[in-house]
Design a protein around this motif. Structure first.
Motif, PDB file in Angstrom:
ATOM      1  N   ALA A  83     144.751   1.160  49.996  1.00  0.00           N
ATOM      2  CA  ALA A  83     143.811   0.769  48.944  1.00  0.00           C
ATOM      3  C   ALA A  83     144.317  -0.441  48.166  1.00  0.00           C
ATOM      4  CB  ALA A  83     143.561   1.941  47.997  1.00  0.00           C
ATOM      5  N   VAL A  84     145.563  -0.387  47.733  1.00  0.00           N
ATOM      6  CA  VAL A  84     146.100  -1.501  46.932  1.00  0.00           C
ATOM      7  C   VAL A  84     146.200  -2.766  47.782  1.00  0.00           C
ATOM      8  CG1 VAL A  84     148.126  -2.313  45.670  1.00  0.00           C
ATOM      9  CG2 VAL A  84     147.280   0.005  45.294  1.00  0.00           C
ATOM     10  N   THR A  85     146.636  -2.621  49.024  1.00  0.00           N
ATOM     11  CA  THR A  85     146.729  -3.797  49.900  1.00  0.00           C
ATOM     12  C   THR A  85     145.346  -4.387  50.147  1.00  0.00           C
ATOM     13  OG1 THR A  85     148.678  -2.859  50.971  1.00  0.00           O
ATOM     14  CG2 THR A  85     147.554  -4.629  52.132  1.00  0.00           C
ATOM     15  N   SER A  86     144.365  -3.546  50.409  1.00  0.00           N
ATOM     16  CA  SER A  86     143.010  -4.026  50.692  1.00  0.00           C
ATOM     17  C   SER A  86     142.311  -4.595  49.466  1.00  0.00           C
ATOM     18  CB  SER A  86     142.164  -2.903  51.284  1.00  0.00           C
ATOM     19  OG  SER A  86     142.649  -2.570  52.551  1.00  0.00           O
ATOM     20  N   ALA A  87     142.819  -4.296  48.284  1.00  0.00           N
ATOM     21  CA  ALA A  87     142.251  -4.901  47.082  1.00  0.00           C
ATOM     22  C   ALA A  87     142.612  -6.386  47.005  1.00  0.00           C
ATOM     23  CB  ALA A  87     142.739  -4.176  45.831  1.00  0.00           C
ATOM     24  N   PHE A  88     143.709  -6.767  47.639  1.00  0.00           N
ATOM     25  CA  PHE A  88     144.175  -8.152  47.545  1.00  0.00           C
ATOM     26  C   PHE A  88     144.167  -8.903  48.877  1.00  0.00           C
ATOM     27  CE2 PHE A  88     146.054  -5.883  43.988  1.00  0.00           C
ATOM     28  CZ  PHE A  88     145.708  -6.705  42.942  1.00  0.00           C
ATOM     29  N   LEU A 133     138.008  -8.675  42.720  1.00  0.00           N
ATOM     30  CA  LEU A 133     136.881  -9.532  43.086  1.00  0.00           C
ATOM     31  C   LEU A 133     136.986 -10.006  44.533  1.00  0.00           C
ATOM     32  CD1 LEU A 133     134.329 -10.815  41.903  1.00  0.00           C
ATOM     33  CD2 LEU A 133     135.716 -12.740  41.165  1.00  0.00           C
ATOM     34  N   ILE A 134     138.207 -10.239  45.018  1.00  0.00           N
ATOM     35  CA  ILE A 134     138.390 -10.721  46.387  1.00  0.00           C
ATOM     36  C   ILE A 134     138.567  -9.581  47.383  1.00  0.00           C
ATOM     37  CG2 ILE A 134     139.334 -12.940  45.678  1.00  0.00           C
ATOM     38  CD1 ILE A 134     142.138 -11.811  46.373  1.00  0.00           C
ATOM     39  N   GLY A 135     138.481  -8.342  46.924  1.00  0.00           N
ATOM     40  CA  GLY A 135     138.712  -7.198  47.788  1.00  0.00           C
ATOM     41  C   GLY A 135     137.620  -6.957  48.815  1.00  0.00           C
ATOM     42  N   ALA A 142     128.103 -11.192  45.102  1.00  0.00           N
ATOM     43  CA  ALA A 142     127.491 -10.817  43.824  1.00  0.00           C
ATOM     44  C   ALA A 142     127.970 -11.720  42.693  1.00  0.00           C
ATOM     45  CB  ALA A 142     127.800  -9.350  43.491  1.00  0.00           C
ATOM     46  N   ALA A 143     129.251 -12.067  42.687  1.00  0.00           N
ATOM     47  CA  ALA A 143     129.783 -12.960  41.656  1.00  0.00           C
ATOM     48  C   ALA A 143     129.159 -14.353  41.779  1.00  0.00           C
ATOM     49  CB  ALA A 143     131.299 -13.044  41.752  1.00  0.00           C
ATOM     50  N   GLY A 144     128.961 -14.819  43.009  1.00  0.00           N
ATOM     51  CA  GLY A 144     128.320 -16.114  43.219  1.00  0.00           C
ATOM     52  C   GLY A 144     126.882 -16.132  42.742  1.00  0.00           C
ATOM     53  N   HIS A 152     129.168 -15.331  34.340  1.00  0.00           N
ATOM     54  CA  HIS A 152     130.473 -15.569  34.968  1.00  0.00           C
ATOM     55  C   HIS A 152     131.255 -14.258  35.022  1.00  0.00           C
ATOM     56  CE1 HIS A 152     134.136 -17.523  36.169  1.00  0.00           C
ATOM     57  NE2 HIS A 152     134.765 -16.910  35.182  1.00  0.00           N
ATOM     58  N   ILE A 153     131.750 -13.928  36.199  1.00  0.00           N
ATOM     59  CA  ILE A 153     132.602 -12.751  36.381  1.00  0.00           C
ATOM     60  C   ILE A 153     133.955 -13.258  36.856  1.00  0.00           C
ATOM     61  CG2 ILE A 153     132.936 -10.570  37.597  1.00  0.00           C
ATOM     62  CD1 ILE A 153     129.892 -10.539  38.074  1.00  0.00           C
ATOM     63  N   SER A 154     134.956 -13.146  35.996  1.00  0.00           N
ATOM     64  CA  SER A 154     136.287 -13.621  36.371  1.00  0.00           C
ATOM     65  C   SER A 154     137.016 -12.551  37.172  1.00  0.00           C
ATOM     66  CB  SER A 154     137.103 -13.973  35.123  1.00  0.00           C
ATOM     67  OG  SER A 154     137.498 -12.795  34.447  1.00  0.00           O
ATOM     68  N   PHE A 155     138.091 -12.956  37.828  1.00  0.00           N
ATOM     69  CA  PHE A 155     138.922 -12.038  38.598  1.00  0.00           C
ATOM     70  C   PHE A 155     139.440 -10.913  37.704  1.00  0.00           C
ATOM     71  CE2 PHE A 155     142.932 -10.595  40.379  1.00  0.00           C
ATOM     72  CZ  PHE A 155     142.603 -10.393  41.710  1.00  0.00           C
ATOM     73  N   VAL A 156     139.942 -11.279  36.531  1.00  0.00           N
ATOM     74  CA  VAL A 156     140.514 -10.295  35.604  1.00  0.00           C
ATOM     75  C   VAL A 156     139.432  -9.362  35.059  1.00  0.00           C
ATOM     76  CG1 VAL A 156     141.728 -10.020  33.404  1.00  0.00           C
ATOM     77  CG2 VAL A 156     142.464 -11.782  35.016  1.00  0.00           C
ATOM     78  N   ASP A 157     138.277  -9.920  34.682  1.00  0.00           N
ATOM     79  CA  ASP A 157     137.185  -9.075  34.179  1.00  0.00           C
ATOM     80  C   ASP A 157     136.742  -8.054  35.230  1.00  0.00           C
ATOM     81  OD1 ASP A 157     137.162 -10.347  31.731  1.00  0.00           O
ATOM     82  OD2 ASP A 157     135.532 -11.718  32.271  1.00  0.00           O
ATOM     83  N   PHE A 158     136.651  -8.504  36.470  1.00  0.00           N
ATOM     84  CA  PHE A 158     136.261  -7.589  37.547  1.00  0.00           C
ATOM     85  C   PHE A 158     137.333  -6.521  37.743  1.00  0.00           C
ATOM     86  CE2 PHE A 158     135.738  -5.899  41.717  1.00  0.00           C
ATOM     87  CZ  PHE A 158     134.374  -5.910  41.943  1.00  0.00           C
ATOM     88  N   MET A 159     138.589  -6.943  37.728  1.00  0.00           N
ATOM     89  CA  MET A 159     139.691  -6.020  37.982  1.00  0.00           C
ATOM     90  C   MET A 159     139.824  -4.961  36.884  1.00  0.00           C
ATOM     91  SD  MET A 159     143.490  -7.090  39.091  1.00  0.00           S
ATOM     92  CE  MET A 159     144.745  -5.882  39.422  1.00  0.00           C
ATOM     93  N   LYS A 160     139.485  -5.318  35.645  1.00  0.00           N
ATOM     94  CA  LYS A 160     139.556  -4.353  34.540  1.00  0.00           C
ATOM     95  C   LYS A 160     138.657  -3.149  34.783  1.00  0.00           C
ATOM     96  CE  LYS A 160     140.611  -7.595  30.814  1.00  0.00           C
ATOM     97  NZ  LYS A 160     140.042  -8.267  29.630  1.00  0.00           N
TER      98      LYS A 160
END
Length: 188
Positions: A83-88, A133-135, A142-144, A152-160
């Motif tokens: 899961a963690v690997t596939s998130a990144f 976001l890149i997972g 959807a972000a596009g 705007h959906i940032s990487f950090v906002d999505f990850m939170k």
């Protein structure tokens, strides 16, 4: 790519000029370029051996515990690492690399059955996509689309939001697989 690009060129050639321009303006070029770069990066990481290092570490961790605990430990470790690997990292090269590793673990490590390992890899790799976001491809699309609509959906906002949700779903799936293990569904 070898089928899609010639097909698209043929469709554009057969269509009138104005429709082609409209179609080209509707394409999410930023998203397509991002995915192209992402696949190149992931393939580079795979070629550098990062995914093989992860796989070897998993195997060593499972072998290090006593035989009676190997199956539950394997379920938990493979689930969360996947899961963690596939998130990144894209889940396709990760899963492709892990399948022979899981097969080898099931054949060579006593106390481990292949079925729960396959389910752990499958659930972990799939659910990991919601962590960042890149997972997963749909996250980027959807972000596009959101960006074009002014959101705007940032990487950090999505990850939170995504990462805790991913952990929750992975925990539920892990609990289910452990329940099936302790219920004796899979032979060891």
């Amino acid at each position: 790519v070898f089928v899609a690009v010639p097909g698209a060129i043929l469709v554009f050639a057969l269509d009138n000029h104005r429709d082609v321009e409209d179609a080209l303006h509707g394409v999410e070029w930023d998203t397509l370029l991002f995915f192209g770069a992402l696949f190149v990066m992931v393939e580079g990481l795979a070629e550098m051996g990062l995914i093989r290092v992860i796989a070897r570490s998993l195997s060593d961790t499972i072998v290090s515990v006593d035989v009676a605990s190997r199956q539950p430990v394997a379920i938990v470790v493979i689930m969360y690492v996947s899961a963690v690997t596939s998130a990144f990292v894209d889940n396709i090269p990760y899963t492709t690399t892990m399948v022979p590793v899981i097969r080898q673990i099931a054949l060579e490590v006593s106390g481990v059955s292949i079925q729960p390992l396959i389910w752990s890899l499958s659930f972990g790799a799939c659910l990991g996509g919601m962590g960042t976001l890149i997972g997963a491809s749909d996250n980027m699309v959807a972000a596009g689309i959101g960006e074009k609509a002014g959101y705007h959906i940032s990487f950090v906002d999505f990850m939170k939001i995504g990462f805790p949700m991913m952990l929750l779903c992975v925990t539920v799936a892990t609990g289910w697989l452990l329940l099936l293990h302790y219920a004796g569904v899979w032979p060891v």
